[in-house]
Design an enzyme around this catalytic site. Sequence first.
Site, short mmCIF file in Angstrom:
data_model
loop_
_atom_site.label_atom_id
_atom_site.label_comp_id
_atom_site.label_asym_id
_atom_site.label_seq_id
_atom_site.Cartn_x
_atom_site.Cartn_y
_atom_site.Cartn_z
N LYS A 250 6.43 13.92 -10.99
CA LYS A 250 7.30 13.25 -11.95
C LYS A 250 8.61 14.02 -12.13
O LYS A 250 9.67 13.41 -12.34
CB LYS A 250 6.57 13.09 -13.29
CG LYS A 250 5.33 12.20 -13.20
CD LYS A 250 5.65 10.83 -12.58
CE LYS A 250 4.46 9.92 -12.50
NZ LYS A 250 4.78 8.58 -11.96
N TYR B 286 0.55 16.29 -10.57
CA TYR B 286 1.08 15.06 -11.16
C TYR B 286 2.41 15.34 -11.86
O TYR B 286 3.39 14.62 -11.67
CB TYR B 286 0.07 14.49 -12.16
CG TYR B 286 0.58 13.28 -12.91
CD1 TYR B 286 0.52 12.01 -12.35
CD2 TYR B 286 1.15 13.41 -14.18
CE1 TYR B 286 1.00 10.90 -13.03
CE2 TYR B 286 1.63 12.31 -14.86
CZ TYR B 286 1.55 11.06 -14.28
OH TYR B 286 2.04 9.96 -14.96
N ASN C 279 6.34 1.13 -10.63
CA ASN C 279 5.37 1.59 -11.62
C ASN C 279 4.13 2.21 -10.99
O ASN C 279 3.44 3.00 -11.64
CB ASN C 279 4.97 0.37 -12.48
CG ASN C 279 3.70 0.58 -13.27
OD1 ASN C 279 3.67 1.31 -14.26
ND2 ASN C 279 2.62 -0.07 -12.82
N ASP D 175 0.86 -1.19 0.00
CA ASP D 175 0.00 0.00 0.00
C ASP D 175 0.89 1.23 0.00
O ASP D 175 1.54 1.55 1.02
CB ASP D 175 -0.91 -0.01 1.23
CG ASP D 175 -1.92 1.14 1.22
OD1 ASP D 175 -1.82 2.02 0.34
OD2 ASP D 175 -2.79 1.15 2.10
#
Length: 303
Positions: free
Chosen positions: A216, A212, A122, A96
């Site tokens: 990254k 987001y 991933n 988790d």
Amino acid sequence: MASITLPPAEVGMIGRVRETQCAKIVPPPASTSLAGQTVIITGSNVGIGLDCARQMLDLNLSHLIMAVRRPDNAEEAAAPLRQAHPKARIEVWHLDMLSYDSIQAFARQCATLERLDVAILNAGVTKASFEINSSTRHEEIFQVNYLSTALLAILLLPILKNKSPAGTPGRLALVSSGLGLQAEFPNRNAVPLIPSFDDATGWGISMAGDRYNITKLLLYMFVLKISECVSAEDVVVNAVCPGFTKGSGLHRHLPVAARAVFGVLKTVIARPLETGAWAYLDAVLVKGKESHGSFVMNQQIHA
């Protein structure tokens, strides 16, 4: 913001996607064999992670660990893989990414393995709503995509070093995105920085999208920094972009209208699922020590 050798994106998301889709992505050499190897893929019950698992099994992978938040769902995904590859050992382990306790327990379980060759981190999330994780007290996109991914990477490094065959470095790939190159990062000057991600002021769909992108971008920075602390002789660490890909489950938490928009875009310009998985395979099987600390996008290394 940008990586060291890549400029910021000036073409917007659609332009960046189009640039990515024009790149030719190729599978690993036909001679590639993963016989005897053990691989961990997080978030591998759906999308690119699942297809990457399938392709690695097709390359004679001996031991696959599918690290997922909901093991019951992953067991359903694992069933056809086991049927197609009866000689492979395919396990589903709970992980988790919203729980530090779960991440640490998972790492302790990994330390019991006799061998570990590759880990592909991933698992990731994007969503429109601002949500504070009740366990860690951090915003969930930032938590999963950056804080938890960085923690898991740090915990896996010594295991990959010690459990990979002598003379062969372990491989650790963190899944990033070319969208990090267009992150606006409005809170970049905040001191301290981390608490600024937990402020909902001004939150909206555009800020959610940039959040987001920021996570990254932070992964580029993390990989670059961690590579200075870890020798490529022990573990090769890189970040990889799979490109905009059909069949990815990344947008499943967005509102219906947003999912519909992404659905159309995926139909028109996205890469096939197997091509996105080829990007992962390239980063951990084809690219070598020269990729340590780098961002691999369109199968090109950017230091």
